[in-house]
Design a protein around this motif. Structure first.
Motif: not given
Lengths: 279, 348
Positions: A241, A245, A247-252, A254, A256-257, A259, A262-263
């Motif tokens: 993708k 960031c 680290i699961g904060k900048c948003g893009r 994802n 669904g819920s 990241y 991160l995940d």
């Protein structure tokens, strides 16, 4: 003073460490492998399938999978495909580079233990899978039979030829390579990975599949795996993708819920089946 | 609990601002903005600010590090968060709740954002409770108590027996306002500036209900089954993808990292980004997992109403109403919710 300036610890996860490219290897006409180290040696010890952010300060920053590591360096195999990667391909040994990581979950090593492993990759998609193949080969007692199915556009576009045709077969790995289009020196199979996979017709029993490649290749490979009756919980893939960031904060990044940075980036198909998937 | 006469508020802010930077809602042109308080400024009591005070904690742009290049070599100079103490005065409960939500994003999990954390720790929040909604307000639908003060250091509120406020003049001619400390930082302020406050025995003035209202029970669960539903194509058709909804949103926190290079030096900065922009998810090589407005629009509303709920247990919307007041295409989140509730689910 109603509020006092409290001491804040300064560890900004968005700021890279200074590293250096110490070696550049050409894999294919548009893929090079970069060896990166820092003053303290290896910047961090990634698990197979984990990611790192690389940056050229005056160009940009992007996420790459770590394809291999040595005692004092990390290796990244990178396809020339945008602003940053174009500039990286121009870089020589000695180039300063920013590096931060490791990011993401990596491959589910516990789940793979004791299983036969089928690695399926297309093009530069072999880069993240290679970290896992080498990891498993180093601990071959922990795993059953291992097989690689790999495809690229042309024989010249095959990455890691030394691994594919020498190192891996000599370590007992069955390697099956196909190309979309052959040339006068190519005597191997010709055709896309999904149809080659169906032709090889691997047995799903006791097997975990790890698949990585361009989105379309993954899509059709999954259809073939379904035909061959592989269960979705036994198929693992790693996604890419746009990330900023890590680290699961900048948003893009994802789904669904979840990241991907991160995940993920590694998910089983069974997990992806539960998510709103935008690939 | 204490009370302060509204006529004393400017002097109170003058006193606070002599020691700490104070941001307060003041009128500028036709709109209200949070601006550094200066003696002689006029507090705007009647309407909420055009932009939330988000910028004070999560600035629109901030430098992460500087770099120097020398041929192949280069050096990184990390920026210090260096957050000076600040007081945000007069924010509303919707914007207060948005700070609680930003806290979840930036301060929870394995990675804490040191810039946000530094500012947050050095910020005192003085919330002004609402007693009357604006036409576009719907905070109560999203579980925000407009008089709740959750997460505030101090709460300022109107008193029950005062006449209904019709104009700013009433504040200027003087009316008693209640003031309650919610934290140690708040207590400290009440103690230090006690000359401004009297003891107080009146109740807060109740809130008259929002005209805009919807129920959210089962919303996130239903949305989870509506990923492929035709409403996303329908409603997004009139979206101009201008991004104003994300720009003025108190809870939107997506960011980009960009660089500014000049010769052999430059800096990297973080800046607000918008999920409505076409290059937000565009990858090198041209592939885009959200190629059209439909996917971007769907992601924005699902993030607000389902995804954030799944991850953090709350809606990523506080009902401040700014997006529906400012959308040039009149797209209204309450209308989206209505459409979702009406939608029939067949497949997925």
């Amino acid at each position: 003073m109603p509020a006092s300036a409290e001491k804040i610890q300064l560890v900004n996860p968005l700021v890279p460490e200074k590293g250096k490219i110490i070696k550049v290897l050409r894999e294919t006409p548009d893929v090079k492998t970069f060896h990166v180290t820092t003053a303290k040696g290896k910047p961090f010890v990634p698990m197979p399938g984990q990611l790192a952010m690389l940056s050229l300060f005056n160009i940009g920053e992007a996420m790459f999978s770590v394809t291999s590591q040595g005692e004092r360096h990390l290796e990244f195999s990178i396809k020339k495909t945008g602003l940053l990667t174009d500039a990286l391909h121009e870089a020589d040994e000695g180039q300063t580079i920013g590096i931060r990581g490791p990011y993401g979950n990596g491959f589910p090593l516990e789940m793979l233990k004791g299983k036969d492993l089928l690695f399926i990759a297309g093009g530069i998609g072999l880069a993240p899978v290679r970290s896992l193949i080498n990891f498993c080969l180093d601990r071959s007692g922990d795993y059953g039979r291992m097989q690689v199915i790999y495809g690229a556009r042309t024989p010249a576009d095959l990455c890691f030829k030394e691994d594919l045709f020498q190192n891996w077969p000599s370590q007992g790995l069955e390697v099956n390579v196909t190309v979309d289009q052959g040339d006068e020196n190519w005597s191997g199979p010709v055709g896309f990975v999904p149809s080659y996979l169906e032709e090889l017709n691997p047995e799903p029993e006791g097997k975990i599949v790890v698949v990585c490649g361009p989105p379309l290749m993954i899509k059709f490979t999954i259809q073939s795996l379904d035909k061959l009756k592989f269960e979705h919980k036994a198929v693992v893939t790693t996604l890419e993708k746009r990330m900023k960031c890590g680290i699961g904060k900048c948003g893009r990044c994802n789904l669904g819920s979840t990241y991907v940075c991160l995940d993920g980036p590694v998910f089983t198909l069974a997990q992806l089946d539960q998510m709103p998937v935008e690939l | 609990m204490k009370a302060i006469n509204s006529i004393l508020i400017p002097q109170f802010l003058d006193a606070l601002a002599r020691e700490t930077a104070v941001l307060a809602p003041v009128k500028n042109g036709g709109d209200v903005y949070f601006r550094p308080w200066q003696p002689g400024a006029e507090i705007q009591w009647e309407q909420n600010s055009l932009l939330p005070p988000k910028n004070a904690l999560f600035p629109q742009t901030e430098v992460l590090y500087k770099y120097e290049l020398q041929g192949q070599d280069g050096e990184i100079h990390e920026e210090n968060p260096g957050a000076e103490p600040q007081i945000i005065f007069g924010l509303r409960n919707c914007d207060l709740q948005s700070i609680n939500l930003l806290d979840k994003t930036f301060l929870s999990g394995d990675y804490v954002d040191p810039f946000y954390q530094a500012r947050r720790k050095n910020t005192v929040l003085i919330v002004f409770n609402c007693h009357q909604p604006q036409l576009t307000c719907f905070c109560t639908s999203l579980g925000v108590d407009p008089q709740g003060g959750e997460g505030a250091d101090l709460v300022l509120y109107e008193l029950e027996r005062e006449p209904a406020v019709k104009s700013v003049m009433l504040y200027e001619t003087g009316r008693e306002l209640g003031m309650e400390a919610k934290t140690g930082k708040g207590e400290e302020i009440l103690k230090k500036y006690r000359d401004f406050f009297s003891d107080f025995g009146k109740k807060p003035r109740p809130f008259t209900s929002c005209t805009l209202h919807f129920k959210t029970e089962g919303l996130a669960e239903k949305l989870r089954k509506m990923f492929e539903h035709p409403i996303w194509a329908d409603i997004s058709r009139r979206c101009l993808a201008c991004g104003v909804c994300t720009y003025i949103c108190p809870t939107c926190h997506c960011f980009d990292i960009q660089g500014k290079n000049a010769g052999d030096q430059g800096y990297k900065y973080r800046c607000w980004d918008s999920c409505m922009f076409s290059d937000y998810t565009l990858m090198a090589g041209g592939h885009d997992p959200r190629p059209t407005k439909r996917e971007r629009f769907r992601n924005r509303f699902l993030h607000k109403l389902a995804y954030f709920m799944e991850r953090y247990g709350e809606f990523l919307c506080t009902g401040c109403g700014r997006c529906l007041a400012k959308c040039p295409a009149n797209i209204d989140i309450s209308y989206v919710v209505k459409k979702v509730k009406e939608a029939e689910i067949n497949a997925r």
